[in-house]
Design a protein around this motif. Structure first.
Motif, PDB file in Angstrom:
ATOM      1  N   ARG A  94       0.830  -1.210   0.000  1.00 41.12           N
ATOM      2  CA  ARG A  94       0.000   0.000   0.000  1.00 41.12           C
ATOM      3  C   ARG A  94       0.863   1.259   0.000  1.00 41.12           C
ATOM      4  NH1 ARG A  94      -2.405   3.322   3.819  1.00 41.12           N
ATOM      5  NH2 ARG A  94      -1.326   2.193   5.468  1.00 41.12           N
ATOM      6  N   ALA A  95       2.025   1.177   0.664  1.00 42.57           N
ATOM      7  CA  ALA A  95       2.902   2.338   0.760  1.00 42.57           C
ATOM      8  C   ALA A  95       3.749   2.542  -0.484  1.00 42.57           C
ATOM      9  CB  ALA A  95       3.813   2.190   1.983  1.00 42.57           C
ATOM     10  N   ALA A  96       4.206   1.440  -1.104  1.00 50.35           N
ATOM     11  CA  ALA A  96       5.259   1.573  -2.113  1.00 50.35           C
ATOM     12  C   ALA A  96       4.913   1.054  -3.500  1.00 50.35           C
ATOM     13  CB  ALA A  96       6.519   0.845  -1.621  1.00 50.35           C
ATOM     14  N   ALA A  97       3.854   0.280  -3.658  1.00 53.05           N
ATOM     15  CA  ALA A  97       3.587  -0.335  -4.963  1.00 53.05           C
ATOM     16  C   ALA A  97       2.959   0.629  -5.956  1.00 53.05           C
ATOM     17  CB  ALA A  97       2.703  -1.565  -4.799  1.00 53.05           C
ATOM     18  N   PRO A 145      20.179  12.230   9.031  1.00 53.26           N
ATOM     19  CA  PRO A 145      19.135  13.262   9.097  1.00 53.26           C
ATOM     20  C   PRO A 145      18.128  13.233   7.958  1.00 53.26           C
ATOM     21  CG  PRO A 145      21.282  14.207   8.539  1.00 53.26           C
ATOM     22  CD  PRO A 145      21.538  12.808   8.973  1.00 53.26           C
ATOM     23  N   LYS A 146      18.553  12.805   6.766  1.00 54.09           N
ATOM     24  CA  LYS A 146      17.617  12.774   5.645  1.00 54.09           C
ATOM     25  C   LYS A 146      16.702  11.553   5.681  1.00 54.09           C
ATOM     26  CE  LYS A 146      20.451  15.508   2.474  1.00 54.09           C
ATOM     27  NZ  LYS A 146      21.105  15.562   1.144  1.00 54.09           N
ATOM     28  N   VAL A 147      17.102  10.540   6.423  1.00 55.12           N
ATOM     29  CA  VAL A 147      16.301   9.321   6.528  1.00 55.12           C
ATOM     30  C   VAL A 147      15.424   9.349   7.770  1.00 55.12           C
ATOM     31  CG1 VAL A 147      16.375   6.805   6.757  1.00 55.12           C
ATOM     32  CG2 VAL A 147      17.997   7.978   5.259  1.00 55.12           C
ATOM     33  N   SER A 148      16.029   9.677   8.913  1.00 47.70           N
ATOM     34  CA  SER A 148      15.308   9.719  10.190  1.00 47.70           C
ATOM     35  C   SER A 148      15.884  10.876  11.007  1.00 47.70           C
ATOM     36  CB  SER A 148      15.474   8.384  10.924  1.00 47.70           C
ATOM     37  OG  SER A 148      14.658   8.352  12.077  1.00 47.70           O
ATOM     38  N   PRO A 149      15.296  12.053  10.899  1.00 45.77           N
ATOM     39  CA  PRO A 149      15.871  13.268  11.496  1.00 45.77           C
ATOM     40  C   PRO A 149      16.070  13.202  13.003  1.00 45.77           C
ATOM     41  CG  PRO A 149      14.106  13.807   9.951  1.00 45.77           C
ATOM     42  CD  PRO A 149      14.068  12.335  10.139  1.00 45.77           C
ATOM     43  N   LYS A 150      15.289  12.391  13.712  1.00 37.18           N
ATOM     44  CA  LYS A 150      15.377  12.355  15.166  1.00 37.18           C
ATOM     45  C   LYS A 150      16.459  11.419  15.691  1.00 37.18           C
ATOM     46  CE  LYS A 150      10.541  13.592  16.015  1.00 37.18           C
ATOM     47  NZ  LYS A 150       9.281  13.191  16.683  1.00 37.18           N
ATOM     48  N   GLY A 207      17.997  -2.214  10.134  1.00 37.38           N
ATOM     49  CA  GLY A 207      16.645  -2.582   9.724  1.00 37.38           C
ATOM     50  C   GLY A 207      15.663  -1.442   9.911  1.00 37.38           C
ATOM     51  N   ASP A 208      15.749  -0.785  11.057  1.00 37.75           N
ATOM     52  CA  ASP A 208      14.898   0.371  11.328  1.00 37.75           C
ATOM     53  C   ASP A 208      15.089   1.442  10.262  1.00 37.75           C
ATOM     54  OD1 ASP A 208      13.535   2.530  12.363  1.00 37.75           O
ATOM     55  OD2 ASP A 208      14.214   2.235  14.412  1.00 37.75           O
ATOM     56  N   LEU A 209      16.339   1.781   9.978  1.00 40.60           N
ATOM     57  CA  LEU A 209      16.631   2.816   8.983  1.00 40.60           C
ATOM     58  C   LEU A 209      16.233   2.369   7.573  1.00 40.60           C
ATOM     59  CD1 LEU A 209      20.104   4.001  10.315  1.00 40.60           C
ATOM     60  CD2 LEU A 209      17.984   5.327  10.314  1.00 40.60           C
ATOM     61  N   SER A 210      16.345   1.085   7.288  1.00 42.95           N
ATOM     62  CA  SER A 210      15.999   0.578   5.951  1.00 42.95           C
ATOM     63  C   SER A 210      14.526   0.789   5.646  1.00 42.95           C
ATOM     64  CB  SER A 210      16.341  -0.909   5.848  1.00 42.95           C
ATOM     65  OG  SER A 210      17.725  -1.129   6.016  1.00 42.95           O
ATOM     66  N   PHE A 211      13.664   0.467   6.610  1.00 41.07           N
ATOM     67  CA  PHE A 211      12.235   0.684   6.398  1.00 41.07           C
ATOM     68  C   PHE A 211      11.893   2.170   6.428  1.00 41.07           C
ATOM     69  CE2 PHE A 211      11.961  -3.853   7.362  1.00 41.07           C
ATOM     70  CZ  PHE A 211      10.999  -4.252   6.442  1.00 41.07           C
ATOM     71  N   SER A 212      12.702   2.960   7.124  1.00 40.97           N
ATOM     72  CA  SER A 212      12.504   4.416   7.111  1.00 40.97           C
ATOM     73  C   SER A 212      12.821   4.997   5.741  1.00 40.97           C
ATOM     74  CB  SER A 212      13.380   5.084   8.180  1.00 40.97           C
ATOM     75  OG  SER A 212      12.962   4.724   9.483  1.00 40.97           O
ATOM     76  N   VAL A 213      13.829   4.436   5.065  1.00 41.70           N
ATOM     77  CA  VAL A 213      14.166   4.886   3.712  1.00 41.70           C
ATOM     78  C   VAL A 213      12.954   4.739   2.791  1.00 41.70           C
ATOM     79  CG1 VAL A 213      15.494   4.270   1.654  1.00 41.70           C
ATOM     80  CG2 VAL A 213      16.649   4.513   3.839  1.00 41.70           C
ATOM     81  N   LYS A 258       9.782   4.647   3.653  1.00 45.62           N
ATOM     82  CA  LYS A 258       8.766   5.635   4.033  1.00 45.62           C
ATOM     83  C   LYS A 258       9.114   7.016   3.512  1.00 45.62           C
ATOM     84  CE  LYS A 258       8.568   4.730   8.525  1.00 45.62           C
ATOM     85  NZ  LYS A 258       8.055   4.773   9.927  1.00 45.62           N
ATOM     86  N   ARG A 259      10.379   7.394   3.615  1.00 48.29           N
ATOM     87  CA  ARG A 259      10.799   8.710   3.135  1.00 48.29           C
ATOM     88  C   ARG A 259      10.612   8.829   1.627  1.00 48.29           C
ATOM     89  NH1 ARG A 259      10.694  12.530   6.923  1.00 48.29           N
ATOM     90  NH2 ARG A 259      11.463  11.650   8.872  1.00 48.29           N
ATOM     91  N   GLU A 260      10.982   7.790   0.893  1.00 48.46           N
ATOM     92  CA  GLU A 260      10.894   7.854  -0.560  1.00 48.46           C
ATOM     93  C   GLU A 260       9.458   8.030  -1.032  1.00 48.46           C
ATOM     94  OE1 GLU A 260      11.896   5.162  -4.540  1.00 48.46           O
ATOM     95  OE2 GLU A 260      12.912   4.742  -2.642  1.00 48.46           O
ATOM     96  N   PHE A 261       8.520   7.361  -0.334  1.00 54.34           N
ATOM     97  CA  PHE A 261       7.137   7.400  -0.783  1.00 54.34           C
ATOM     98  C   PHE A 261       6.259   8.329   0.048  1.00 54.34           C
ATOM     99  CE2 PHE A 261       8.855   3.430  -2.392  1.00 54.34           C
ATOM    100  CZ  PHE A 261       8.421   3.467  -3.711  1.00 54.34           C
ATOM    101  N   GLY A 262       6.874   9.123   0.924  1.00 53.58           N
ATOM    102  CA  GLY A 262       6.130  10.133   1.676  1.00 53.58           C
ATOM    103  C   GLY A 262       5.120   9.569   2.649  1.00 53.58           C
ATOM    104  N   VAL A 263       5.480   8.462   3.308  1.00 53.17           N
ATOM    105  CA  VAL A 263       4.575   7.811   4.253  1.00 53.17           C
ATOM    106  C   VAL A 263       5.062   8.060   5.677  1.00 53.17           C
ATOM    107  CG1 VAL A 263       3.635   5.596   5.018  1.00 53.17           C
ATOM    108  CG2 VAL A 263       3.982   6.035   2.578  1.00 53.17           C
TER     109      VAL A 263
END
Length: 286
Positions: free
Chosen positions: A44-47, A178-183, A235-241, A243-248
């Motif tokens: 739903r997020a990326a397809a 910062p570009k993947v997970s700013p916090k 793994g956390d950062l990988s799934f964040s990538v 989300k960032r790419e698809f604006g989720v």
């Protein structure tokens, strides 16, 4: 924050019960549901809009992966059986890939065609992700120590996440990605490494008190804690990538305060295969 805490208070004991105390087929059913929901969230997020026809196929395949793993491991571990040990997961993967490419060929045109990006997303959601998460089931089925070993990736990931959060809040100054997970901060990541070691140590002490020695030396505890935490943070950062790419913002809303299955178990998805593979390679020996 209240919803987040309440979900943890209610969900954590239930998760512990299903993973470690009830029959292993219940663990298989739980993981099948988690894999199906996670695959649906990812698709739903990326397809994309053109990849929507693949969502139900990916969810079904993802739900069947733990079933195939359970059948493979159960037959392989059976003392007396005439059944052959078939590669059920590999067969499922072959059929699934054939079906989605056949659908892509059938629908191919400029307007309604399914793009290759959606096909690869379906393969990751329907096969790769559930195969990784199903390593929890492989750990659960490792003989008498299985009910304790299944908690090793969770102890690493949850310990790492918790200590990274508080270390970042208290000491965080230098941004990690910062570009993947700013916090996320470097200080938080270091706190996560410490949290991974503490999580493994606590699990080892609890398991030992119950007569189950899952790790043989302090060196093992240190290595599993540090390396496992590093992998879980990747793994956390990988799934964040993604989300960032698809604006989720979140993959889902199944777990109030936490997001979806992928939001809560992203680090576990990477830690579980790392732990299982390490156990297979070392056979409990360093």
């Amino acid at each position: 924050m209240f919803k987040r805490v309440m979900v943890a208070v209610v969900g954590l004991p239930l998760l512990i019960l299903i993973l470690g105390w009830v029959p292993s087929w219940a663990t298989m059913l739980l993981l099948a549901a988690m894999c199906a929901i996670g695959a649906w969230e990812l698709m739903r997020a990326a397809a994309g809009e053109k990849g929507r026809p693949l969502i139900p196929l990916a969810a079904i395949a993802a739900a069947l992966v733990p079933v195939c793993v359970y059948l493979e491991e159960s037959i392989a571990n059976a003392a007396l059986t005439a059944l052959p040990v078939l590669p059920f997961a590999a067969l499922l993967g072959a059929v699934f890939i054939f079906v989605i490419f056949a659908l892509a060929i059938h629908r191919y045109d400029e307007e309604k065609g399914i793009p290759f990006a959606a096909v690869t997303c379906a393969i990751f959601a329907g096969l790769v992700f559930p195969l990784m998460l199903s390593c929890l089931l492989r750990l659960r089925l490792l003989g008498n120590l299985g009910p304790a070993l299944v908690f090793l990736p969770l102890a690493i990931s949850f310990g790492s996440d918790t200590f990274a959060l508080f270390a970042g809040m208290l000491c965080g100054k230098h941004k990690l990605a910062p570009k993947v997970s700013p916090k996320k901060t470097v200080e938080g990541a270091i706190g996560g490494l410490i949290g991974g070691v503490i999580g493994v140590t606590l699990l080892h002490l609890i398991a030992s008190s119950l007569g189950r020695i899952i790790l043989q030396s302090p060196l093992q505890i240190l290595v599993y804690g540090i390396v496992g935490s590093a992998i879980s943070q990747i793994g956390d950062l990988s799934f964040s990538v993604i989300k960032r790419e698809f604006g989720v913002k979140d993959y889902g809303h199944l777990l109030p305060g936490h997001g979806g299955i992928l939001d809560r178990f992203d680090s576990v998805t990477f830690a579980a295969p790392a732990v299982w593979l390490t156990l297979q390679l070392t056979v409990y020996c360093f």
